[in-house]
Scaffold this active site. Sequence first.
Site, PDB file in Angstrom:
ATOM      1  N   SER A 387       0.845  -1.193   0.000  1.00  0.00           N
ATOM      2  CA  SER A 387       0.000   0.000   0.000  1.00  0.00           C
ATOM      3  C   SER A 387       0.877   1.238   0.000  1.00  0.00           C
ATOM      4  O   SER A 387       2.016   1.213   0.477  1.00  0.00           O
ATOM      5  CB  SER A 387      -0.903   0.023   1.236  1.00  0.00           C
ATOM      6  OG  SER A 387      -0.196   0.498   2.370  1.00  0.00           O
ATOM      7  N   ASP A 388       0.377   2.344  -0.533  1.00  0.00           N
ATOM      8  CA  ASP A 388       1.075   3.602  -0.341  1.00  0.00           C
ATOM      9  C   ASP A 388       0.812   4.079   1.086  1.00  0.00           C
ATOM     10  O   ASP A 388      -0.044   3.559   1.796  1.00  0.00           O
ATOM     11  CB  ASP A 388       0.627   4.647  -1.369  1.00  0.00           C
ATOM     12  CG  ASP A 388       1.709   5.682  -1.628  1.00  0.00           C
ATOM     13  OD1 ASP A 388       2.591   5.878  -0.768  1.00  0.00           O
ATOM     14  OD2 ASP A 388       1.676   6.312  -2.701  1.00  0.00           O
ATOM     15  N   TYR A 389       1.557   5.098   1.480  1.00  0.00           N
ATOM     16  CA  TYR A 389       1.545   5.563   2.870  1.00  0.00           C
ATOM     17  C   TYR A 389       0.132   6.016   3.273  1.00  0.00           C
ATOM     18  O   TYR A 389      -0.409   6.963   2.730  1.00  0.00           O
ATOM     19  CB  TYR A 389       2.517   6.730   3.009  1.00  0.00           C
ATOM     20  CG  TYR A 389       2.851   7.120   4.431  1.00  0.00           C
ATOM     21  CD1 TYR A 389       4.091   6.826   4.974  1.00  0.00           C
ATOM     22  CD2 TYR A 389       1.934   7.780   5.235  1.00  0.00           C
ATOM     23  CE1 TYR A 389       4.419   7.187   6.270  1.00  0.00           C
ATOM     24  CE2 TYR A 389       2.242   8.131   6.537  1.00  0.00           C
ATOM     25  CZ  TYR A 389       3.479   7.837   7.053  1.00  0.00           C
ATOM     26  OH  TYR A 389       3.789   8.188   8.332  1.00  0.00           O
ATOM     27  N   ALA A 391      -2.666   4.542   2.710  1.00  0.00           N
ATOM     28  CA  ALA A 391      -3.744   4.271   1.757  1.00  0.00           C
ATOM     29  C   ALA A 391      -4.806   3.337   2.312  1.00  0.00           C
ATOM     30  O   ALA A 391      -5.982   3.431   1.928  1.00  0.00           O
ATOM     31  CB  ALA A 391      -3.162   3.694   0.456  1.00  0.00           C
TER      32      ALA A 391
END
Length: 846
Positions: A387-389, A391
């Site tokens: 996941s992105d930060y 997300a």
Amino acid sequence: MIGMWHAIADLPRAKLKVQFKVSKRAGYALDAVMEPYPIPLRFDSVTAEGTKLRATGKSFLNPAEEVFAELEFGESTFEGLLHAPPLGTLPLHGERGRGPFMSESLIEEVKPYRKREAAPRSDEEIREATEALLSRMSLADKVGQMCQCMASNFSFGGAVDSDPPEKLIAEGRAGSVLGAFDIRRVFELQKIAVEQSPHGIPLLFNADIIHGSQTIFPVPLAWSCSWDMDAIREACAIAAKEATASGIVYNHGPMVDVSRDPRWGRVVEGAGEDPFLGGLIAKAQVEGYQGPGTSESWFSEETMIACLKHFIGYGAAEGGRDYNTVDISEGTLRNVYLPPFRAGIEAGAGSVMNAFNLYQGVPAAANAFLLKDLLRGELGFGGILISDYGAVDEIVKHGCAKDAKEAAGLAVNATMDIEMVTRSFDYIPKLVEEGKLSEAQIDEAVRRLLFFKYKIGLMDDPFRYVRPEKEREYHFRAEHLEASLELARKSVVLLKNDGILPIRPETAGKAALIGPFADSKDLLGPWQFTRYGHETVTLYEGLRDLGFEEDRLLYAAGSGTDRALEGGIEEAVATAERADLVVLALGESSDMSGEAASRLSLELPEAQLRLAEAVVAVGKPTILVLTNGRPLVLDWFERNVGAIVETWFLGSRAGRAIADVLTGEYNPSGKLTMSFPAHAGQVPVYYSHFRTGRPLTEENASEKFVSKYLDGPNEPLYPFGYGLSYTRFEYGDVSLDRTAIRGEEKLRASVTVTNAGDRAGEETVQLYIQDVCGSVARPVRELKGFVKTALAAGESREIVFEIGSSDLAFWSPGRGYAAEPGEFRVMIGPNSRDAKTASFEYFESE
């Protein structure tokens, strides 16, 4: 006091090295960095009294906080103090020179932990070992592998409510770590994982290595303008070599988002507006970071896992505003945004990161169609999905989950393997208990994670990437700097030249170097964490080193990047009046580009525009040199200056590269990968647009009811693929060896290109194709190939492209990916606007 100085300070838990660079022109300048923290200190005001310097500036992390230094220099030593939040005020006693590597003390300490006998395992051996380990792990142990923590309290986003990393790692509640900028920190945390966590499973250490580790290369938007895949691949390989020496094994890059709205700050991280070129660059970057994908390259201590980001459509954020809504059709998804990801996956990328945006109303982090069906199913991606930060937490904020627990379930169901930093995955055991997730799903995720830990050798030699001796050998080494310089030269795009360029130091007379970037080290761009920022070569230094004596190289800042300086314009005008020509160095600061750096205006900041107007009014021949991370509106400059040189952010040797181009030591060859609008109101403006039902033509330009603006042109100021040279290239007519092809047959399209100028140069010959009539509307042209060719003055060369059905194929709802029969136009030229044309027919196989 001129030169490099260093001091070692004792902190409660570690030692800190501060490096200063003192330089002098009209006054003194002071630049500094701290090691192990890769945070530059920017001093805006420097005053000297004898051997004493006092400098003040703003904190990089918090511009509201002041930093200052008071230093007194002797022949070879100095004394003083440094105030730098959050460290407080530090007394300093230092010496001349760069000083020792802070990691040197680790060289002997880490040796007993290395296992030199470790060797690559086969995939079958890895699968067997993984299953054996999985059988011994509890559900909580498995979930821990899917969680990531920060190495410290430094944050890439909002603050996270979490236990300290030492506690998370010791309890087996983290399988990877983000932001360990210091090799000693890598060693400390890896020791905790191996010696204290339940199964001693080593950690992955992740970082954003976007355009260099310690040696900084041009930002990706810049290096894409080189159209040089070998040079881009080499840049990424060098970045991996430097980063892995410090223990970083997992890159949060490359970013392969197609981006067509320059208001979006993250255009600086990508390859621009075209999916075909973006795919080639994605492939080159993956091959650079990871190597060729053999067992040996995976196991190499000098390659790292590449992560394609952000899947998918993030570059289409409405209004160019970061994290904003995206609403695109499936055709746009597949024909525009997917090709670079497909190319990166085919190149073997080990990881993919989700985008922040919605697709069909569902956040990408929770979108089973995107992640499970398209990415894993259709594209066959079997690597790590991270996941992105924040997300996963943001699924709740999007309004698609009622709480973090439900968000975690949606992400795991979409096959997410790692949650970056936030802690929603802590709810996974409860979700399994409630039957909302199965332990088999968790096993699949952990299998992927353990597979890569075995593949890169961590499971057999956890400290193999902790190589302080290689930091000393690799970081900022001469060969790496030379590679950065060469790619920087290739990335420069000459947008206008009325004959004023090149300038020769021996005949140019006095040159006035004016503007906030005339002697600035802010030439590295966003997303870099080098400890050598203070050694960045400025434009002033570059021109001086190429033969402009200081009495002929006049200087005035004129303004700040986004603020006026008291008396600045008056000083700049007076300086221009004393000169024979003006180099106007303007642009954006690094923090005006990148993540969370969207802009409403595409003009230069007001203070710089007023400076430019005043300096140009002096009437001296003027060259505009731009430092920036996005296409800008340059209409006024196009009309009022003699030359425009787009340099972007060029990296560690930026000033030398720019000087090489300005003086003709290097003949510019860069070509734009994003169109430059004539006005911000055109945005998004890109070359491969669709035709409208009422297209604007030369014949109907005076009519009202056509698709046009009342107050400006439809076309960009500088189109995709555009870039000038100090020589002139002429194109002959396009010749086809046949007028029709069927099925898998191919035709050859050729054109003769002549260097009609008086010096050698390199041209990028570009092939575009238009599908004249399809079952769905098709773009007016699409890039399908290019050839870079170097020609001596007067030399001609035939350039040949081979065209087949794969070059004609596209996705449509009715046929999927296929080439449709009909008429096609071939266009070959120096850019997307100026091309020669020929036509052929394509027929399906009988």
